[in-house]
Motif scaffolding. Structure first.
Motif, mmCIF file in Angstrom:
data_model
loop_
_atom_site.group_PDB
_atom_site.id
_atom_site.type_symbol
_atom_site.label_atom_id
_atom_site.label_comp_id
_atom_site.label_asym_id
_atom_site.label_seq_id
_atom_site.Cartn_x
_atom_site.Cartn_y
_atom_site.Cartn_z
ATOM 1 N N THR A 178 14.188 8.789 -0.021
ATOM 2 C CA THR A 178 13.725 10.018 -0.668
ATOM 3 C C THR A 178 12.381 10.405 -0.068
ATOM 4 O O THR A 178 11.550 9.545 0.245
ATOM 5 C CB THR A 178 13.565 9.831 -2.187
ATOM 6 O OG1 THR A 178 12.729 8.694 -2.431
ATOM 7 C CG2 THR A 178 14.904 9.602 -2.861
ATOM 8 N N ASP A 179 12.194 11.691 0.117
ATOM 9 C CA ASP A 179 10.931 12.207 0.652
ATOM 10 C C ASP A 179 10.867 13.686 0.285
ATOM 11 O O ASP A 179 11.888 14.372 0.264
ATOM 12 C CB ASP A 179 10.887 12.035 2.175
ATOM 13 C CG ASP A 179 9.477 12.207 2.733
ATOM 14 O OD1 ASP A 179 8.902 11.205 3.170
ATOM 15 O OD2 ASP A 179 8.950 13.337 2.700
ATOM 16 N N ASN A 180 9.673 14.183 -0.002
ATOM 17 C CA ASN A 180 9.536 15.605 -0.353
ATOM 18 C C ASN A 180 9.978 16.516 0.783
ATOM 19 O O ASN A 180 10.264 17.689 0.557
ATOM 20 C CB ASN A 180 8.086 15.933 -0.711
ATOM 21 C CG ASN A 180 7.722 15.342 -2.055
ATOM 22 O OD1 ASN A 180 8.604 15.153 -2.898
ATOM 23 N ND2 ASN A 180 6.454 15.039 -2.251
ATOM 24 N N ASN A 181 10.026 15.966 1.982
ATOM 25 C CA ASN A 181 10.379 16.741 3.156
ATOM 26 C C ASN A 181 11.617 16.110 3.799
ATOM 27 O O ASN A 181 11.596 14.939 4.190
ATOM 28 C CB ASN A 181 9.173 16.714 4.102
ATOM 29 C CG ASN A 181 9.428 17.476 5.368
ATOM 30 O OD1 ASN A 181 10.407 17.240 6.068
ATOM 31 N ND2 ASN A 181 8.527 18.382 5.679
ATOM 32 N N LEU A 182 12.693 16.890 3.921
ATOM 33 C CA LEU A 182 13.948 16.339 4.443
ATOM 34 C C LEU A 182 13.792 15.838 5.873
ATOM 35 O O LEU A 182 14.379 14.808 6.245
ATOM 36 C CB LEU A 182 15.067 17.386 4.353
ATOM 37 C CG LEU A 182 16.452 16.933 4.831
ATOM 38 C CD1 LEU A 182 16.960 15.728 4.050
ATOM 39 C CD2 LEU A 182 17.458 18.082 4.727
ATOM 40 N N GLU A 183 12.994 16.540 6.689
ATOM 41 C CA GLU A 183 12.817 16.096 8.084
ATOM 42 C C GLU A 183 12.161 14.721 8.130
ATOM 43 O O GLU A 183 12.531 13.877 8.954
ATOM 44 C CB GLU A 183 12.006 17.124 8.888
ATOM 45 C CG GLU A 183 12.653 18.506 9.000
ATOM 46 C CD GLU A 183 14.100 18.465 9.501
ATOM 47 O OE1 GLU A 183 14.382 17.687 10.444
ATOM 48 O OE2 GLU A 183 14.945 19.195 8.935
ATOM 49 N N ASN A 184 11.181 14.506 7.240
ATOM 50 C CA ASN A 184 10.567 13.172 7.167
ATOM 51 C C ASN A 184 11.583 12.112 6.774
ATOM 52 O O ASN A 184 11.596 11.005 7.305
ATOM 53 C CB ASN A 184 9.439 13.143 6.132
ATOM 54 C CG ASN A 184 8.221 13.923 6.579
ATOM 55 O OD1 ASN A 184 8.132 14.310 7.744
ATOM 56 N ND2 ASN A 184 7.302 14.166 5.651
ATOM 57 N N ALA A 185 12.433 12.475 5.801
ATOM 58 C CA ALA A 185 13.451 11.517 5.354
ATOM 59 C C ALA A 185 14.398 11.191 6.507
ATOM 60 O O ALA A 185 14.798 10.034 6.700
ATOM 61 C CB ALA A 185 14.223 12.081 4.159
ATOM 62 N N LEU A 186 14.763 12.189 7.302
ATOM 63 C CA LEU A 186 15.649 11.956 8.445
ATOM 64 C C LEU A 186 14.974 11.062 9.493
ATOM 65 O O LEU A 186 15.614 10.180 10.073
ATOM 66 C CB LEU A 186 16.067 13.301 9.068
ATOM 67 C CG LEU A 186 17.093 14.087 8.246
ATOM 68 C CD1 LEU A 186 17.162 15.546 8.713
ATOM 69 C CD2 LEU A 186 18.486 13.446 8.325
ATOM 70 N N ALA A 187 13.674 11.271 9.685
ATOM 71 C CA ALA A 187 12.941 10.435 10.646
ATOM 72 C C ALA A 187 12.877 8.983 10.155
ATOM 73 O O ALA A 187 13.046 8.036 10.931
ATOM 74 C CB ALA A 187 11.534 10.991 10.860
ATOM 75 N N LYS A 188 12.666 8.819 8.836
ATOM 76 C CA LYS A 188 12.653 7.455 8.284
ATOM 77 C C LYS A 188 14.041 6.814 8.422
ATOM 78 O O LYS A 188 14.170 5.621 8.699
ATOM 79 C CB LYS A 188 12.227 7.493 6.816
ATOM 80 C CG LYS A 188 10.740 7.793 6.624
ATOM 81 C CD LYS A 188 10.377 7.919 5.135
ATOM 82 C CE LYS A 188 8.907 8.284 4.953
ATOM 83 N NZ LYS A 188 8.568 8.540 3.540
ATOM 84 N N ALA A 189 15.083 7.619 8.203
ATOM 85 C CA ALA A 189 16.449 7.098 8.340
ATOM 86 C C ALA A 189 16.687 6.607 9.765
ATOM 87 O O ALA A 189 17.292 5.547 9.980
ATOM 88 C CB ALA A 189 17.470 8.177 7.973
#
Lengths: 389, 389
Positions: free
Chosen positions: A362-373
């Motif tokens: 989970t992240d407030n920003n989807l792009e950040n979440a994708l980078a973490k993934a």
């Protein structure tokens, strides 16, 4: 609803895999008494359920005998003996969703007919009895490449589906009653999970997008919200609401859609149960898909499906080169990533591509979440302590 | 950390109440094998744990024998036989927090001495051996009204505390070794939960405010974030971080503070375990207090304590006029309120003021959450099916 608060309400789940495990984690919050039927006494939810019965849910009497112990019965898998469920309904056990709905969904042919009859958008299709029937149509010229063949019964997780591009693929044609669909030029695959309760209330979750690994042609991760237009989102959710209402279904329905290269939406298939594309709702929505199903089966008001934050979900699959007692490499590094929620299903043995767990980011920003993934894809490997095959 | 991923890590919890239940709900997500010791075989977590041992955790040998079965041991209650825990540490069982810390916290006198020695702000205090000792000091004029008496051992949930306003309250003086504190003019009560792992990493949760019912003088609900100044927030969190570090503690520490009418902050008391004032973190923070404790005991990186949304938590207490098989009135109406998360602990019998469950209300706006809490206070009653006493 009355009996829930005596802590004496008995709820049964057919099959004890990870979906049942996550249902029980939620059921325990409301102190429901849980029962599981599964052939495997080391299944994911065995240690968590109040009562466990080992048995084959494809067998009519086993299903019947299991169901007689409970007040309410639901399921996390489609391949259940429907006659057993129907006998239970006749004898007053609350089976949700209704066995008639399960019976229709078990047969991809009946599913397609239902979509067509009620004018839901789905790829054009024909029925075939067996392989020779298909070959005959190809030779006659009435069936042209490419096409998608789906076994009417028994398929799941990609099994029971064959994509036939040309004469070279004929050996891949399944020799079983099947539905053959026009191959849609797929731009995106999305999923909508919708719930309906006895009072007719309907709630759907924000739309999820399946993101594919272009090399392996496998689902790499799921992201919510899907990157689609507002019109597409509205259309998919409208279809989901109309579909569950038209089916007069109580419970949880996951619907997978294609969006083609022209931007049109087609229903691919549906599942009347919690779904892999709803795991992330545990952390990222006010109500999870698991809680929503329990609310529906208990005749409760449905919960809000509002998103708390964007989310990406990756399945933890057994490494293709390992089999044996499971080992999760770099787990502690993954746990250090903010918003990474690790779920291990508790399967003791890993096998190539076996679903062993998942991670929701989970992240407030989807792009950040994708980078973490992406980082988690690099780090976390499901291997075996013991042997490289 | 290595052994977690074999699914063979055995974790024991002493006492099986609601705190242990919520710990197990989280532990099951990581597939830890759970053990519970509790005298009551109908305790809240009995149905959820993998292994249950009925026994008295105040007995040294019982604690020892229970602990010998597990790799890691932690607890949800303070009144445990410390000698049993110490024997386990000597024999290589990982007991977290360390028994020395529990021993200090079990004695409110040692707690106060620790605060004083390390210059943590706390109300001025004196030790007394028994009631006659206190009466003597009053008569001599060296002890003046009002004051607060706290039993050095065995108090919890308000028990073991006596507020003596005048000569008329002398009958309420406890006849036991105690700490007597200056009565602080309390403007607010707040709580900070802080965690520390073996690597020395420290994380605290956003501050919680206890809101009192002015009529009943009982905690009515808990709200997060607390309505305090940024300086007060910083000061309370700094104290929490310094305190857990100074104690060299690994685990979870809940610290209750007073803020007096001048705005100064005083430590009231602490508990080395998950705490009532952290229930809301399940829904309102990236990492819950339960997950944080598990991370600390597993030598994992601590999780982010960021708030996802403001929250209000209300305890569901047994109605003062009912005893017997529990009934939750208007549960379905509460479930219809957006952001209301109901937790029922599974205690079969309600008694006056017994903690039977809680409801956390999450909302982007704290005032809305407080308004919803008020509505839930009106609606939800914990009564008995059977008898009004």
């Amino acid at each position: 609803m009355g009996s829930i608060d005596t802590s004496n309400l008995k709820i049964g789940f057919i099959a004890g895999g990870q979906l049942a495990k996550m249902l029980i984690q939620k059921a325990s919050q409301w102190d429901l008494e849980t029962y599981i039927l599964d052939p495997d006494n080391r299944c994911a939810s065995q240690g968590l359920t109040n009562h466990f019965m080992q048995g084959d849910f494809k067998d009519e009497n086993t299903v019947y005998n299991f169901g007689k112990q409970v007040d309410i019965l639901t399921f996390e898998i489609e391949s259940i003996n429907v006659n057993g469920l129907k006998r239970l309904v006749k004898e007053g056990v609350k089976v949700i969703p209704h066995p008639d709905i399960l019976e229709m969904i078990q047969d991809k042919g009946l599913q397609k007919t239902f979509f067509e009859k009620h004018h839901f958008p789905t790829a054009a299709f024909r029925y075939f009895d067996d392989k020779s029937d298909i070959i005959k149509s190809i030779n006659e010229g009435s069936l042209t490449f490419p096409f998608v063949q789906k076994a009417r019964k028994g398929g799941y997780d990609g099994r029971g589906v064959s994509i036939i591009h040309s004469q070279n693929d004929l050996e891949n044609i399944l020799d079983t009653p099947s539905v053959v669909e026009e191959a849609v030029s797929i731009a995106k695959e999305i999923s909508v999970i919708v719930a309906r309760n006895k009072q007719g209330e309907i709630q759907s979750f924000p739309i999820v997008e399946m993101i594919f690994d272009p090399k392996a042609n496998l689902v790499k991760e799921l992201a919510c919200p899907a990157k689609i237009s507002i019109e597409q989102e509205k259309k998919a959710r409208d279809i989901a609401h109309q579909l569950i209402e038209k089916m007069d279904m109580v419970g949880l329905l996951a619907i997978e859609f294609f969006i083609d290269t022209k931007g049109d939406i087609f229903i691919n298939e549906m599942a009347p149960r919690p779904h892999n594309s709803g795991h992330h709702t545990i952390e990222s929505n006010i109500t999870s898909q698991y809680e929503q199903l329990l609310r529906a089966v208990l005749d409760m008001p449905l919960g809000s499906t509002k998103m708390l934050s964007p989310a990406v979900m990756i399945n933890l699959l057994g490494d293709p080169n390992h089999e044996g007692a499971v080992h999760y490499e770099n787990l502690e590094k993954v746990m250090a990533i903010e918003g990474a929620h690790v779920h291990l299903y508790g399967k003791k043995i890993t096998r190539p591509f076996r679903k062993m767990g998942h991670v929701t980011i989970t992240d407030n920003n989807l792009e950040n979440a994708l980078a973490k993934a992406e980082k988690i894809h690099q780090l976390l490997k499901v291997t075996s302590w013991k042997t490289d095959r």
